[in-house]
Write a protein that holds these residues in place. Structure first.
Motif, PDB file in Angstrom:
ATOM      1  N   ARG A 286     111.030 -23.202  26.295  1.00 46.51           N
ATOM      2  CA  ARG A 286     112.094 -22.269  26.678  1.00 46.51           C
ATOM      3  C   ARG A 286     111.856 -20.868  26.123  1.00 46.51           C
ATOM      4  O   ARG A 286     112.335 -19.886  26.705  1.00 46.51           O
ATOM      5  N   THR A 287     111.141 -20.771  25.008  1.00 46.17           N
ATOM      6  CA  THR A 287     111.042 -19.484  24.319  1.00 46.17           C
ATOM      7  C   THR A 287     109.660 -18.842  24.388  1.00 46.17           C
ATOM      8  O   THR A 287     109.505 -17.706  23.955  1.00 46.17           O
ATOM      9  N   GLU A 288     108.667 -19.542  24.915  1.00 49.35           N
ATOM     10  CA  GLU A 288     107.322 -18.975  24.919  1.00 49.35           C
ATOM     11  C   GLU A 288     107.235 -17.784  25.865  1.00 49.35           C
ATOM     12  O   GLU A 288     108.058 -17.637  26.788  1.00 49.35           O
ATOM     13  N   PRO A 289     106.277 -16.889  25.645  1.00 46.84           N
ATOM     14  CA  PRO A 289     106.159 -15.661  26.450  1.00 46.84           C
ATOM     15  C   PRO A 289     106.047 -15.960  27.939  1.00 46.84           C
ATOM     16  O   PRO A 289     105.379 -16.912  28.346  1.00 46.84           O
ATOM     17  N   ARG A 290     106.715 -15.166  28.713  1.00 44.27           N
ATOM     18  CA  ARG A 290     106.681 -15.318  30.174  1.00 44.27           C
ATOM     19  C   ARG A 290     105.768 -14.262  30.785  1.00 44.27           C
ATOM     20  O   ARG A 290     105.276 -13.369  30.104  1.00 44.27           O
ATOM     21  N   GLY A 291     105.620 -14.376  32.055  1.00 44.28           N
ATOM     22  CA  GLY A 291     104.830 -13.361  32.767  1.00 44.28           C
ATOM     23  C   GLY A 291     103.342 -13.573  32.569  1.00 44.28           C
ATOM     24  O   GLY A 291     102.833 -14.691  32.591  1.00 44.28           O
ATOM     25  N   LYS A 292     102.638 -12.489  32.317  1.00 40.48           N
ATOM     26  CA  LYS A 292     101.184 -12.533  32.255  1.00 40.48           C
ATOM     27  C   LYS A 292     100.678 -12.621  30.810  1.00 40.48           C
ATOM     28  O   LYS A 292      99.771 -11.895  30.408  1.00 40.48           O
ATOM     29  N   ALA A 293     101.271 -13.507  30.057  1.00 42.69           N
ATOM     30  CA  ALA A 293     100.804 -13.697  28.688  1.00 42.69           C
ATOM     31  C   ALA A 293      99.400 -14.282  28.705  1.00 42.69           C
ATOM     32  O   ALA A 293      99.126 -15.270  29.398  1.00 42.69           O
ATOM     33  N   GLY A 294      98.483 -13.668  27.967  1.00 47.16           N
ATOM     34  CA  GLY A 294      97.115 -14.143  27.927  1.00 47.16           C
ATOM     35  C   GLY A 294      96.991 -15.479  27.222  1.00 47.16           C
ATOM     36  O   GLY A 294      97.894 -15.896  26.476  1.00 47.16           O
ATOM     37  N   LYS A 295      95.864 -16.139  27.445  1.00 44.68           N
ATOM     38  CA  LYS A 295      95.649 -17.444  26.850  1.00 44.68           C
ATOM     39  C   LYS A 295      95.673 -17.367  25.322  1.00 44.68           C
ATOM     40  O   LYS A 295      96.251 -18.221  24.655  1.00 44.68           O
ATOM     41  N   ALA A 296      95.058 -16.344  24.765  1.00 41.70           N
ATOM     42  CA  ALA A 296      95.012 -16.211  23.305  1.00 41.70           C
ATOM     43  C   ALA A 296      96.412 -16.002  22.730  1.00 41.70           C
ATOM     44  O   ALA A 296      96.774 -16.591  21.705  1.00 41.70           O
ATOM     45  N   ARG A 297      97.200 -15.148  23.400  1.00 43.12           N
ATOM     46  CA  ARG A 297      98.557 -14.903  22.912  1.00 43.12           C
ATOM     47  C   ARG A 297      99.408 -16.165  23.003  1.00 43.12           C
ATOM     48  O   ARG A 297     100.176 -16.479  22.087  1.00 43.12           O
ATOM     49  N   MET A 298      99.258 -16.907  24.102  1.00 45.38           N
ATOM     50  CA  MET A 298     100.039 -18.129  24.283  1.00 45.38           C
ATOM     51  C   MET A 298      99.664 -19.175  23.223  1.00 45.38           C
ATOM     52  O   MET A 298     100.530 -19.832  22.641  1.00 45.38           O
ATOM     53  N   LYS A 299      98.355 -19.298  22.960  1.00 43.22           N
ATOM     54  CA  LYS A 299      97.906 -20.263  21.961  1.00 43.22           C
ATOM     55  C   LYS A 299      98.428 -19.895  20.577  1.00 43.22           C
ATOM     56  O   LYS A 299      98.882 -20.756  19.811  1.00 43.22           O
ATOM     57  N   ALA A 300      98.367 -18.606  20.237  1.00 43.29           N
ATOM     58  CA  ALA A 300      98.848 -18.152  18.930  1.00 43.29           C
ATOM     59  C   ALA A 300     100.344 -18.380  18.804  1.00 43.29           C
ATOM     60  O   ALA A 300     100.837 -18.788  17.742  1.00 43.29           O
ATOM     61  N   PHE A 301     101.082 -18.107  19.883  1.00 39.35           N
ATOM     62  CA  PHE A 301     102.534 -18.313  19.859  1.00 39.35           C
ATOM     63  C   PHE A 301     102.864 -19.782  19.600  1.00 39.35           C
ATOM     64  O   PHE A 301     103.682 -20.106  18.735  1.00 39.35           O
ATOM     65  N   ARG A 302     102.229 -20.685  20.354  1.00 38.01           N
ATOM     66  CA  ARG A 302     102.558 -22.100  20.245  1.00 38.01           C
ATOM     67  C   ARG A 302     102.202 -22.654  18.861  1.00 38.01           C
ATOM     68  O   ARG A 302     102.977 -23.416  18.271  1.00 38.01           O
ATOM     69  N   ALA A 303     101.022 -22.283  18.355  1.00 32.19           N
ATOM     70  CA  ALA A 303     100.626 -22.766  17.037  1.00 32.19           C
ATOM     71  C   ALA A 303     101.587 -22.248  15.962  1.00 32.19           C
ATOM     72  O   ALA A 303     102.036 -23.006  15.089  1.00 32.19           O
ATOM     73  N   SER A 304     101.922 -20.961  16.028  1.00 32.37           N
ATOM     74  CA  SER A 304     102.827 -20.379  15.033  1.00 32.37           C
ATOM     75  C   SER A 304     104.228 -20.978  15.151  1.00 32.37           C
ATOM     76  O   SER A 304     104.909 -21.202  14.141  1.00 32.37           O
ATOM     77  N   PHE A 305     104.658 -21.231  16.370  1.00 27.79           N
ATOM     78  CA  PHE A 305     105.958 -21.853  16.610  1.00 27.79           C
ATOM     79  C   PHE A 305     106.022 -23.209  15.904  1.00 27.79           C
ATOM     80  O   PHE A 305     106.984 -23.514  15.181  1.00 27.79           O
ATOM     81  N   LEU A 306     104.994 -24.042  16.108  1.00 28.75           N
ATOM     82  CA  LEU A 306     105.013 -25.380  15.537  1.00 28.75           C
ATOM     83  C   LEU A 306     104.893 -25.354  14.013  1.00 28.75           C
ATOM     84  O   LEU A 306     105.490 -26.186  13.323  1.00 28.75           O
ATOM     85  N   VAL A 307     104.131 -24.391  13.480  1.00 27.91           N
ATOM     86  CA  VAL A 307     104.043 -24.248  12.025  1.00 27.91           C
ATOM     87  C   VAL A 307     105.412 -23.920  11.449  1.00 27.91           C
ATOM     88  O   VAL A 307     105.867 -24.529  10.470  1.00 27.91           O
ATOM     89  N   ALA A 308     106.081 -22.955  12.051  1.00 25.66           N
ATOM     90  CA  ALA A 308     107.399 -22.554  11.558  1.00 25.66           C
ATOM     91  C   ALA A 308     108.416 -23.677  11.731  1.00 25.66           C
ATOM     92  O   ALA A 308     109.256 -23.911  10.852  1.00 25.66           O
ATOM     93  N   PHE A 309     108.337 -24.377  12.845  1.00 27.50           N
ATOM     94  CA  PHE A 309     109.258 -25.481  13.099  1.00 27.50           C
ATOM     95  C   PHE A 309     109.098 -26.559  12.027  1.00 27.50           C
ATOM     96  O   PHE A 309     110.086 -27.034  11.454  1.00 27.50           O
TER      97      PHE A 309
END
Length: 380
Positions: A286-309
């Motif tokens: 629900r919260t990950e970047p929308r639109g044309k988020a690059g693969k690297a940005r998406m991967k960094a977001f998801r990994a950081s999200f799970l670490v913080a969670f």
């Protein structure tokens, strides 16, 4: 000629013969010489691992991840053959074999590769390649602790008299399933808070009831940690285990974590970890970047999200576990301290040397913020 086929297989697996060259040699040899050699090699490799602690579901899962589902079919066939040759099998082992579809469908062990080719409607080269690829993986796998005796082995001497009440677990599963499926946070919180209450009460009751029973000892369970983001998911499992008086040791190469604790506590870890993973995945989508988020940005977001969670869930679970303890209970606290020592000793026996995992990097501030926010909203 059979010895020639066996020698070729061994040379391929050891690297003395190139893979393609060896496969060509097996292809031109008569099937009546190659089939028995391959069938024997597969059976011996699979049974070695089953006798060395691997359970059917675990080995099937790893082969699926590393080689593919077609190769995992071979694991089911080895399990079926092993059950077929013995009259004594632990019901838990047999149930796992049934879960992966183990059944004796072929007529002759000596012609197993040829019968497999007909069954899956594949050409002979494909089947030979499949079996040798599976053998190449199986030969590299180590022995692990035997948690369930394999077929033909003596039954386990450990009495699991603390086995959790299935009625309690069924009610907890039902509550967590409702919490995972609802889109209303307040409703989810009600379901999961009730589930945590039931888990905690049941665990503490079991601790007091079995405090003087020497046969009640810490147990071990292996919990799979699936890709992607295995280290982050393992961190969440570690946080849940620690809050429930358990210890978790992650083995990244084999794709699972070994959890040590008393049975009711391990059940709580298994159920809560699975539920929190579902909640984390839903919140992340629900919260990950929308639109044309690059693969690297998406991967960094998801990994950081799970670490913080995982980090925030660990804090919340620790607070909840502390609050759940009855105040000044002179009977319970010594029991829990004794159990902590026993669990630690069991882990040290199985893993006398462990390495603390390096903390995961946080490359996305956005992912970190959203992960902590999701953890604050998660219910348990």
């Amino acid at each position: 000629m059979t010895s020639t086929a066996t020698a070729t297989i061994r040379a391929m697996l050891s690297g003395a013969t190139g893979y393609e060259q060896g496969l060509d040699q097996l292809t031109v040899l008569p099937p009546e010489t190659v089939d028995p050699a391959l069938s024997t090699a597969l059976r011996e490799s699979g049974e070695r691992l089953f006798k060395a602690g691997w359970q059917p579901v675990e080995l099937h899962r790893l082969v699926t991840r590393r080689v593919g589902p077609e190769a995992a079919r071979l694991v089911a066939d080895v399990a079926a053959a092993m059950l077929d040759r013995t009259q004594t099998a632990d019901p838990r082992w047999a149930a796992q074999a049934a879960e992966i579809g183990a059944e004796r469908w072929w007529f002759s062990d000596a012609e197993y590769p040829s019968e497999l080719a007909r069954r899956v409607r594949a050409d002979r080269v494909t089947v030979l390649d499949l079996i040798v690829s599976a053998l190449a993986l199986l030969r590299t796998l180590p022995s692990i602790e035997i948690l369930i005796p394999p077929p033909g082995a003596a039954p386990s001497k450990t009495m699991n008299v603390e086995k959790s009440d299935n009625r309690v677990l069924d009610r907890v599963r039902a509550l967590l399933a409702k919490a995972e499926s609802t889109d209303f946070p307040a409703e989810a919180e009600t379901y999961t808070a009730k589930a945590q209450e039931m888990i905690t009460r049941h665990s503490l009751d079991e601790a007091l009831l079995t405090a003087d029973r020497a046969e009640v000892v810490p147990l071990t369970r292996r919990i799979p940690v699936d890709a992607p983001y295995e280290s982050e998911k393992a961190a969440l499992l570690h946080a849940v285990a620690r809050a429930n008086r358990c210890h978790a040791v992650w083995t990244p190469d084999l794709g699972f974590a070994t959890v040590f604790g008393f049975d009711a506590d391990i059940d709580a870890v298994d159920l809560l970890h699975a539920s929190l993973l579902v909640q984390a995945q839903r919140a992340m989508s629900r919260t990950e970047p929308r639109g044309k988020a690059g693969k690297a940005r998406m991967k960094a977001f998801r990994a950081s999200f799970l670490v913080a969670f995982a980090h925030r869930i660990g804090e919340r679970l620790a607070q909840a576990a502390k609050a759940a303890l009855p105040a000044e209970d002179g009977n319970l606290l010594p029991v829990l301290r004794s159990r902590d020592v026993q669990v630690q000793e069991t882990m040290n026996r199985v893993f006398p040397r462990t390495e603390r995992a390096r903390g995961a990097r946080v490359d996305s501030d956005e992912g970190w913020r959203e992960g902590r926010a999701a953890a604050d909203q998660a219910t348990f």
